[in-house]
Write a protein that holds these residues in place. Structure first.
Motif, PDB file in Angstrom:
ATOM      1  N   HIS A 168     -47.729 -18.577  42.379  1.00 13.11           N
ATOM      2  CA  HIS A 168     -46.940 -18.706  43.597  1.00 13.11           C
ATOM      3  C   HIS A 168     -45.966 -19.884  43.534  1.00 13.11           C
ATOM      4  O   HIS A 168     -45.039 -19.964  44.351  1.00 13.11           O
ATOM      5  CB  HIS A 168     -47.869 -18.877  44.807  1.00 13.11           C
ATOM      6  N   ARG A 169     -46.172 -20.790  42.572  1.00 18.78           N
ATOM      7  CA  ARG A 169     -45.278 -21.943  42.425  1.00 18.78           C
ATOM      8  C   ARG A 169     -44.139 -21.664  41.451  1.00 18.78           C
ATOM      9  O   ARG A 169     -43.308 -22.549  41.214  1.00 18.78           O
ATOM     10  CB  ARG A 169     -46.062 -23.163  41.956  1.00 18.78           C
ATOM     11  N   VAL A 170     -44.115 -20.468  40.866  1.00 22.68           N
ATOM     12  CA  VAL A 170     -43.070 -20.108  39.902  1.00 22.68           C
ATOM     13  C   VAL A 170     -42.089 -19.160  40.581  1.00 22.68           C
ATOM     14  O   VAL A 170     -42.471 -18.095  41.064  1.00 22.68           O
ATOM     15  CB  VAL A 170     -43.673 -19.458  38.644  1.00 22.68           C
ATOM     16  N   GLU A 171     -40.826 -19.540  40.608  1.00 21.77           N
ATOM     17  CA  GLU A 171     -39.792 -18.752  41.274  1.00 21.77           C
ATOM     18  C   GLU A 171     -38.828 -18.188  40.230  1.00 21.77           C
ATOM     19  O   GLU A 171     -38.261 -18.942  39.422  1.00 21.77           O
ATOM     20  CB  GLU A 171     -39.025 -19.633  42.262  1.00 21.77           C
ATOM     21  N   ILE A 172     -38.673 -16.865  40.218  1.00 21.88           N
ATOM     22  CA  ILE A 172     -37.763 -16.202  39.293  1.00 21.88           C
ATOM     23  C   ILE A 172     -36.419 -16.004  39.984  1.00 21.88           C
ATOM     24  O   ILE A 172     -36.335 -15.312  41.010  1.00 21.88           O
ATOM     25  CB  ILE A 172     -38.321 -14.839  38.826  1.00 21.88           C
ATOM     26  N   LEU A 173     -35.395 -16.613  39.439  1.00 18.10           N
ATOM     27  CA  LEU A 173     -34.060 -16.548  40.043  1.00 18.10           C
ATOM     28  C   LEU A 173     -33.216 -15.493  39.342  1.00 18.10           C
ATOM     29  O   LEU A 173     -33.343 -15.268  38.125  1.00 18.10           O
ATOM     30  CB  LEU A 173     -33.365 -17.914  39.933  1.00 18.10           C
ATOM     31  N   ASP A 174     -32.346 -14.830  40.099  1.00 12.32           N
ATOM     32  CA  ASP A 174     -31.395 -13.887  39.518  1.00 12.32           C
ATOM     33  C   ASP A 174     -30.314 -14.655  38.764  1.00 12.32           C
ATOM     34  O   ASP A 174     -29.992 -15.807  39.102  1.00 12.32           O
ATOM     35  CB  ASP A 174     -30.747 -13.036  40.605  1.00 12.32           C
ATOM     36  N   PRO A 175     -29.737 -14.037  37.747  1.00 10.61           N
ATOM     37  CA  PRO A 175     -28.651 -14.704  37.007  1.00 10.61           C
ATOM     38  C   PRO A 175     -27.485 -15.056  37.916  1.00 10.61           C
ATOM     39  O   PRO A 175     -27.211 -14.346  38.898  1.00 10.61           O
ATOM     40  CB  PRO A 175     -28.256 -13.666  35.949  1.00 10.61           C
ATOM     41  N   ASP A 176     -26.798 -16.143  37.583  1.00  6.66           N
ATOM     42  CA  ASP A 176     -25.641 -16.562  38.382  1.00  6.66           C
ATOM     43  C   ASP A 176     -24.455 -15.630  38.191  1.00  6.66           C
ATOM     44  O   ASP A 176     -23.626 -15.474  39.094  1.00  6.66           O
ATOM     45  CB  ASP A 176     -25.235 -17.992  38.003  1.00  6.66           C
ATOM     46  N   GLU A 177     -24.356 -15.025  36.998  1.00  8.77           N
ATOM     47  CA  GLU A 177     -23.211 -14.173  36.693  1.00  8.77           C
ATOM     48  C   GLU A 177     -23.668 -12.727  36.532  1.00  8.77           C
ATOM     49  O   GLU A 177     -24.830 -12.464  36.213  1.00  8.77           O
ATOM     50  CB  GLU A 177     -22.518 -14.656  35.413  1.00  8.77           C
ATOM     51  N   PRO A 178     -22.754 -11.761  36.753  1.00  9.05           N
ATOM     52  CA  PRO A 178     -23.107 -10.339  36.580  1.00  9.05           C
ATOM     53  C   PRO A 178     -23.610 -10.071  35.161  1.00  9.05           C
ATOM     54  O   PRO A 178     -23.116 -10.647  34.189  1.00  9.05           O
ATOM     55  CB  PRO A 178     -21.784  -9.610  36.858  1.00  9.05           C
ATOM     56  N   TRP A 179     -24.571  -9.174  35.071  1.00  2.50           N
ATOM     57  CA  TRP A 179     -25.217  -8.883  33.790  1.00  2.50           C
ATOM     58  C   TRP A 179     -24.749  -7.522  33.298  1.00  2.50           C
ATOM     59  O   TRP A 179     -24.846  -6.515  33.992  1.00  2.50           O
ATOM     60  CB  TRP A 179     -26.732  -8.881  33.970  1.00  2.50           C
TER      61      TRP A 179
END
Length: 471
Positions: A311-322
């Motif tokens: 629960h302490r690990v956050e997966i972020l989306d890429p900043d740029e289009p993939w």
């Protein structure tokens, strides 16, 4: 055996002894000059210069002892080198002054200029060594122009000089040219040889250290392989017994807690098998490193499966289009898309096909996340973010913990190096992580600021040239 002592303190002690010997030698030469050669020298200024050398050398020795025992010695410190340069420049000025009162450039002791240049080439950085050479040339040129004549030392030319440069005759010009040439050659080759010897000695120390680490690691991995082999059999027996018990109890009325306990046992056995696989992989077992056609999303999910405090690990989306290049993963792309379910709602970065030893890479990233969690506060989170860079995937694990100093960053990944408390690690996690990533043609780097946090960056190739490594 040390070929050349490290400059900050080792060579400084050497300079201290050399100046002591020089002071004694100068005193003996001045005292014996008149009785032995019947040469009349101005004793007072000469003895004053000898006393100056001796006094500065005494102060230098006192400072060295205070510096060595009063502070933590930094191998890269420039303070001792600057002090040594100042003293050697003072010695050249003192030598020039003593030669002025004892015949000038005609005094054979002018050769001691080259001794100072050789010592400077050994001890100092090239720029400082060349500065000493320039100072020596200037001092010798002054002696050619003006000096205190001493009977018996003056050199008289037979014929008038056909060439003049101001007050300098042809002999003086030739002597100055020869002095410049000799000083330049000595400084260049001594400094270059000294630098090469230091480099070779550093390489030797590094090789010895790596060999010692390799021997320790070999012993540890042998133990890991043996333990994995010995534990595999009883764990398999427990697994079979657990499954048989589950099958027999399926038709029997029982408390819900029994099913939960059986599921717990099965889950723990699965975790033990993963641990044994990682131990065999660390020991060089080719079977443990099984390559998989997977996706980036599945790799992240596999990584998170074994994470404590997920629960302490956050997966972020890429900043740029993939953008997915289907040709990058070659034939593995089709299966990878199938494993992703061909779901249009699944982000493109999660459907990115990959061809690698999934469990090994997941464990490597898991190590980085665990280190980030250890460095963070109990309530702080750690972020993981992916980015596509041409034919590479970049994963960044970011924490806002206590960070690392530059010295610790330089040593991060060295075998058996750890900053954790005793009992919490043996310093192999990052070493094995870097080893896995490097074998895949990737790289692992750290950016850290003390008291602000650390960013661990993993770069993995996506090119179809990546294949299972032969063992």
């Amino acid at each position: 055996m040390v070929l050349i002592s490290h400059a900050p303190l080792g060579s400084s002690t050497w300079l201290l002894r050399l100046r002591s010997i020089a002071s004694i030698g100068q005193l003996v030469a001045i005292v014996l000059a008149n009785p032995v050669t019947s040469t009349s020298l101005p004793l007072v200024p000469l003895l004053l210069f000898v006393a100056l050398t001796a006094c500065t050398n005494f102060v230098y020795g006192w400072w060295l002892s205070r510096y060595e025992h009063g502070v933590v010695v930094d191998a890269n410190s420039v303070v001792p080198l600057r002090v040594a340069f100042a003293l050697m420049a003072l010695d050249l000025v003192t030598l020039t002054a003593m030669l002025y009162f004892s015949g000038g450039a005609d005094n054979p002791f002018c050769f001691f200029y080259f001794v100072n240049l050789a010592v400077g080439g050994v001890m100092l950085q090239p720029l400082a060594a060349w500065a000493l050479t320039g100072l020596a040339v200037l001092g010798y040129a002054v002696l050619l122009l003006v000096s205190w004549p001493v009977s018996g030392l003056s050199v008289q030319t037979i014929d008038p000089s056909p060439v003049h440069l101001g007050v300098l005759g042809m002999r003086d010009i030739a002597s100055l040219i020869a002095f410049v040439a000799c000083g330049t050659v000595i400084t260049y080759f001594v400094a270059r040889t000294s630098r090469q010897l230091r480099d070779r000695e550093e390489d030797l120390r590094r090789s010895q250290s790596e060999r010692a680490d390799a021997m320790r690691l070999e012993g540890l991995t042998t133990l890991a392989a043996g333990a994995a082999h010995e534990l595999a059999t009883p764990l398999s027996t427990i697994d079979i017994a657990c499954r048989e018990l589950t099958r027999h109890l399926d038709s029997v009325e029982k408390p819900v807690s029994i099913d939960e306990d059986l599921q717990l046992i099965d889950g723990q056995l699965h975790m033990c098998r993963q641990i044994l696989a990682r131990m065999r992989s660390a020991a060089g077992d080719a079977v443990a490193d099984q390559w998989n056609r997977t996706t980036l999303g599945d790799l992240i999910d596999t990584t998170l499966d074994g994470i404590r405090d997920p629960h302490r690990v956050e997966i972020l989306d890429p900043d740029e289009p993939w953008t997915i290049d289907e040709g990058v993963a070659e034939e593995g792309a089709d299966r990878a898309f199938e494993s992703a379910g061909d779901d249009a709602e699944t982000p493109a970065w999660e459907r990115q096909p990959m061809w690698l030893p999934e469990e090994a890479v997941a464990q490597a990233i898991r190590n980085l996340i665990h280190n980030a969690l250890d460095a963070s506060g109990a309530e702080d989170s750690v972020t993981v973010q992916a980015q596509r860079n041409d034919d590479k995937v970049t994963l960044r694990v970011v924490d806002r913990g206590h960070g690392m100093s530059s010295d610790v960053v330089d040593r991060a990944g060295d075998p058996f190096f750890t900053t954790k408390e005793p009992g919490r690690g043996i310093g192999l996690g990052l070493f094995l992580t870097r080893n896995v990533i490097t074998r895949l043609g990737g790289r692992l780097t750290f950016d850290s600021v003390p008291d602000e946090g650390t960013t661990a960056t993993v770069v993995l190739p996506l090119t179809k040239a990546v294949r299972p490594l032969s063992r």
